[in-house]
Design an enzyme around this catalytic site. Sequence first.
Site, short mmCIF file in Angstrom:
data_model
loop_
_atom_site.label_atom_id
_atom_site.label_comp_id
_atom_site.label_asym_id
_atom_site.label_seq_id
_atom_site.Cartn_x
_atom_site.Cartn_y
_atom_site.Cartn_z
N ARG A 118 -9.63 -22.07 14.76
CA ARG A 118 -9.32 -21.93 13.47
C ARG A 118 -8.18 -21.14 13.23
NH1 ARG A 118 -14.87 -21.40 13.38
NH2 ARG A 118 -16.08 -22.99 12.34
N GLU A 170 -11.31 -0.72 25.69
CA GLU A 170 -10.97 -0.15 24.17
C GLU A 170 -11.84 0.96 23.91
OE1 GLU A 170 -10.53 -3.28 21.39
OE2 GLU A 170 -8.84 -4.37 22.57
N ARG A 230 -8.82 -11.70 23.15
CA ARG A 230 -9.48 -10.62 23.89
C ARG A 230 -8.82 -10.23 25.01
NH1 ARG A 230 -11.82 -10.61 19.97
NH2 ARG A 230 -14.01 -11.10 19.28
N HIS A 256 -6.17 -3.20 17.81
CA HIS A 256 -7.14 -3.98 17.75
C HIS A 256 -7.42 -4.17 16.15
CE1 HIS A 256 -11.02 -6.54 19.41
NE2 HIS A 256 -10.42 -7.04 18.42
N ILE A 257 -6.30 -4.46 15.25
CA ILE A 257 -6.41 -4.76 13.97
C ILE A 257 -6.41 -6.06 13.22
CG2 ILE A 257 -5.73 -2.21 13.60
CD1 ILE A 257 -2.84 -3.40 13.07
N GLY A 258 -6.63 -7.21 14.25
CA GLY A 258 -6.23 -8.47 13.83
C GLY A 258 -6.99 -8.78 12.49
#
Length: 324
Positions: A157, A267, A238, A286-288
């Site tokens: 997606r 992380e 990832r 890691h702020i996707g």
Amino acid sequence: MKPYIFITRKIPEASLNELQRMADVTMWEEELKPVPRDRLLKEAAKATGLLTMLSDKIDAELMDQSPNLKVVANLAVGYDNIDIPYADKKGMIICNTPDVLTDTTADLTFALLMATARRITEAAQYLKEGKWTGWSPLLLAGTDIHHKTLGIVGMGRIGEAVAKRAAGFDMNILYHNRSRKEEAERKLGLSYRSFEDLLKASDYVVCLAPLTEETKDLFDEKAFQMMKSSALFINASRGGVVVERALDKALTKGWIKGAGLDVFREEPIHPEHFLLKHDNLVALPHIGSASLETRMQMARLACKNIENVLQGLTPPAPVTVKDA
């Protein structure tokens, strides 16, 4: 007695109203600090349900000592922190939060691509450090995005959403996936390529593949050496799909021009992490999916997953062994 639910990180209180009505809910009080393993095990031992983060390891040890545990709802689209086959054997229901974060993560992925290409963070730091003394033709010159070739590894997606954004920049879009997406090819004008051919042809390689046995360490020295020396690598999936020492070598030796990362193998990373020395690397924590709107929707969906299981209903986003 009401069912007992433990939430492993502080989430918006407004998302908990319905869950608190039907269950006793305890929430780890920290937002940034993961719940310690011993506390997680202690809470899981008496819990009917867990609302977890990617940083929480839900393994056989935890499941074997949690006789009442019926449901684990991960606040993420990924679930590689959970032993799905073992949960299936134990009769536990595992859920995630897909769809609601698709567009937000695609926005961030494309923003990371643009920031890397146009050297945005490097330029901002250059100005803040007082280095800007005048205009010059090639001062912090980056790389064009429009009309370039984008190769997307992992056409789920989020991959499709990134492709939609790339189409607005008149990019030539290639993709590699474990299965062909012929409808997406027709709808978005995508071209399927083998992994190797995609690496060789792309100006931008964007990884959006899930972490599996097949994708672990996918981007190694061989992969980076196949890429164009002018290419940029973007990873918003990832950290485990990348051999970080190989990426370090690729940036040092000029096998590729630069990289943008939102994820790492371990992380959080330390400020002295070896990849952070590269000026041609844009690194994010890691702020996707980190927009206020999306995180609220994710929290609400995770709660809804648990609520439905408590009521004997099918949760809106179950994860099966087949998915894993």
